[in-house]
Enzyme design. Structure first.
Site, PDB file in Angstrom:
ATOM      1  N   ASP A  16       0.812  -1.215   0.000  1.00  0.00           N
ATOM      2  CA  ASP A  16       0.000   0.000   0.000  1.00  0.00           C
ATOM      3  C   ASP A  16       0.850   1.271   0.000  1.00  0.00           C
ATOM      4  O   ASP A  16       0.651   2.171   0.840  1.00  0.00           O
ATOM      5  CB  ASP A  16      -0.932   0.023   1.237  1.00  0.00           C
ATOM      6  CG  ASP A  16      -1.719  -1.269   1.405  1.00  0.00           C
ATOM      7  OD1 ASP A  16      -2.124  -1.841   0.386  1.00  0.00           O
ATOM      8  OD2 ASP A  16      -1.921  -1.702   2.556  1.00  0.00           O
ATOM      9  N   GLU A 178     -11.427   0.366  -3.535  1.00  0.00           N
ATOM     10  CA  GLU A 178     -10.737   0.908  -2.350  1.00  0.00           C
ATOM     11  C   GLU A 178      -9.502   1.691  -2.795  1.00  0.00           C
ATOM     12  O   GLU A 178      -9.286   1.895  -3.984  1.00  0.00           O
ATOM     13  CB  GLU A 178     -10.341  -0.238  -1.414  1.00  0.00           C
ATOM     14  CG  GLU A 178      -9.459  -1.292  -2.072  1.00  0.00           C
ATOM     15  CD  GLU A 178      -9.300  -2.572  -1.254  1.00  0.00           C
ATOM     16  OE1 GLU A 178     -10.052  -2.781  -0.282  1.00  0.00           O
ATOM     17  OE2 GLU A 178      -8.411  -3.374  -1.598  1.00  0.00           O
TER      18      GLU A 178
HETATM   19  C1  6LW Z   1      -5.700  -2.179   2.139  1.00  0.00           C
HETATM   20  C2  6LW Z   1      -6.354  -2.258   0.843  1.00  0.00           C
HETATM   21  C3  6LW Z   1      -5.565  -3.324   0.263  1.00  0.00           C
HETATM   22  O1  6LW Z   1      -6.345  -1.409   3.080  1.00  0.00           O
HETATM   23  O2  6LW Z   1      -5.301  -4.215   1.214  1.00  0.00           O
HETATM   24  O3  6LW Z   1      -4.437  -4.174  -1.509  1.00  0.00           O
HETATM   25  C4  6LW Z   1      -5.662  -3.629   2.438  1.00  0.00           C
HETATM   26  N1  6LW Z   1      -5.133  -3.292  -0.922  1.00  0.00           N
HETATM   27  O4  6LW Z   1      -6.359  -1.129   0.089  1.00  0.00           O
HETATM   28  C5  6LW Z   1      -4.665  -3.981   3.461  1.00  0.00           C
HETATM   29  O5  6LW Z   1      -3.355  -3.681   2.990  1.00  0.00           O
END
Ligand code: 6LW
Length: 531
Positions: A16, A178
């Site tokens: 991230d 996300e």
């Molecule tokens: C993070 C989300 C993700 O919050 O995994 O790969 C989660 N993306 O954006 C935890 O790293």
């Protein structure tokens, strides 16, 4: 002239990534989950060599992980710089939810947390030209619509303005939209997100709008990055950040993983990758469309690139402070560890290696498939006390070389935890007293364990990499090699003394990042990066 650099730019458990630039210096942060201190911060002038300058969350008043289970704690951070202040916004998923901390100096100290009363994860900040600050996070369930939600925020207090969040965009139909980041370019608001989940189907998609609140129109060539369905050596690419360097060249950092074996496993964690980005006027495009282990760039930033970091490390614990690469699992108990003239001392605390309480445990990330870790330690165990060297993903998935006592005699045992199974694989008696060298050698399939005392070598056996990989152990993190000491529940005033630690890349094969350039094409050594 074409220049080359190697990916991942941060190998091992560094997921991230988020980057901001101040003048000609770039700053980057990554997620840390149950590990302490939280959120490492790196700086770089050339985007290739990253020097860790500190952590954003260094005090228990900022980050309380005492009851944090594996892969709880700190999720994806975002770093931004505005009018002399750095902001790092993130989610403590098992604590206070979304919050940010600020600092004038990224090396610290960072402020106490300022809570932001909006739910969801992956928070991000954006300052518009009119000075207004916006907070965005992703909600999986809000008004039955999953996606990114936006609200104006007072950056001095964390107070949210307006009645309720505005829905920005829900992606192109993949699960878990996300990781939002907002940018302004040519009077458009660009929103980048991840969707598809952090596994094989991970993807980066974009949308843009004339107003920050929308309506957002998707990019016609979404996803702008995904390795799904490909046989590329890097998989699960997603959770991206875009940024512009001081010369107008755009870049992306994102997470990705390298697998081994079949069916695929990964154990080194989700790592940080870099790619040059070009705009076709309207939308960004990854140069070459995909991330490679060795990337071509028209031009690197002019900062001196002496030698891309090999991520090898030796510590004699002679400094007054712990090197920034060491982490605790959960907050350490004050006084349970100390740096002394002869090395690092860890007290035998009651929690065992498979406990989810505060441990006497200090670890570093495994960053290469093929590695060698060696430590020298002194330990005189009694009763149930043990101390040694472990390699593992979490409290229930590890292999460890333990020095312990049976009937007053000193033994070394190779122990393993595989889910709810506990195994003692091999046990040998060793002489009482005297320094012990413990060694772990890894490749992509096996860990091989040995010990040496008074010139005699003890081969302890081997154990599968697969058994501690994410596909078995679960979670969002990566493997650590760690020094530990425990009294396994008994009262103890004893401690172990660790004199030295060394970690080396011993790769000889093309699959490992640090050797790929010279293994695949020796000519590349002649580029302006001295490899
Ligand atoms: C993070 C989300 C993700 O919050 O995994 O790969 C989660 N993306 O954006 C935890 O790293």
């Amino acid at each position: 002239m074409i220049t080359k650099y190697k990916n991942p730019i941060l190998p091992g458990f560094y997921p991230d990534p988020s980057v901001c630039r101040v003048g000609d210096t770039f700053y980057m942060v990554t997620s840390t989950f149950e590990y302490f201190p939280g959120v490492p911060i790196f700086k770089s002038k050339n985007l290739i060599d990253w020097e860790q300058v500190g952590h954003c969350l260094t005090r228990q008043s900022q980050l309380d992980l005492i009851n944090c289970k594996a892969s709880g704690g700190i999720y994806a951070p975002t770093i931004r710089y505005h009018e002399g202040l750095f902001y790092m916004v993130t989610t403590d998923t098992t604590g206070i939810g979304n919050f940010y901390v600020t600092a004038e100096d990224p090396a610290g100290d960072w402020s106490d947390p300022i809570k932001v009363p909006q739910g969801g994860i992956d928070p991000s900040l954006f300052w518009d030209d009119d000075g207004k600050c916006y907070f965005a996070s992703n909600y999986l369930h809000w008004n039955n619509r999953q996606g990114v939600y936006l609200r104006e925020m007072n950056p001095k207090t964390g107070e949210l303005l307006g009645d309720e969040p505005t829905f920005m965009w829900g992606g192109t139909g993949g699960k878990y939209p996300e990781a939002p980041h907002t940018y302004k370019k040519n009077n458009w608001y660009y929103l980048i997100i991840a969707e598809g989940g952090t596994e094989f189907t991970h993807a980066v998609t974009m949308a843009r709008a004339k107003e920050i609140t929308g309506p957002y129109e998707p990019c016609p060539h979404n996803p702008i990055l995904s390795h799904r369905g490909s046989s590329l050596p890097i998989q699960s690419t997603g959770h991206a950040e875009l940024f512009e360097d001081q010369n107008g060249q755009w870049w992306m950092v994102c997470l990705g993983v390298r697998h081994s074996q079949y069916p695929f496993i990964h154990h080194l964690g989700r790592e940080t990758y870099l790619a040059p980005v070009n705009w076709d006027g309207e939308w960004p495009q990854i140069q070459g469309d995909f991330l490679q282990l060795c990337m071509d760039v028209p031009q690197l930033l002019p900062a001196p690139v002496a030698k891309q970091n090999k991520f090898e490390y030796t510590d004699n614990f002679a400094d007054h402070e712990l090197d920034l690469g060491w982490n605790f699992r959960r907050n350490p108990i004050p006084g349970s560890w100390s740096l002394e003239s002869q090395g690092l001392r860890l007290k035998c605390l009651k929690p065992a290696l498979d406990s989810n309480h505060q441990l006497s445990w200090i670890g570093r990330r495994q960053q290469h498939f093929d590695s060698q870790t060696e430590i020298n330690m002194s330990f005189d165990p009694k009763n149930l006390e043990e101390a040694g060297l472990s390699v593992g993903m979490n409290e229930n998935h590890w292999h460890a070389i333990a020095i312990h006592a049976i009937d007053g005699k000193r033994f070394i045992t190779l122990k393993r935890a595989l889910g709810s199974i506990r195994l003692e694989v091999n046990s040998v008696q060793i002489p009482a007293g005297g320094e012990v060298k413990l060694k772990i050698i890894s490749n992509d399939i096996w860990y091989i364990f040995s010990a040496e005392i008074q010139g005699k070598t003890y081969e302890l056996g081997q154990a599968e990499v697969r058994h501690i990989a994410t596909e078995v152990a679960g979670g969002f993190t990566g493997v650590y090699t760690a020094l530990y000491a425990s009294s396994n529940g008994a009262k103890s005033a004893n401690s172990a003394l660790f004199h030295s630690f060394s970690y080396k890349d011993i790769s000889t094969r093309a699959h490992d990042d640090r050797s790929i350039v010279s293994m695949v094409n020796p000519d590349l050594v002649a580029t302006n990066i001295a490899l």
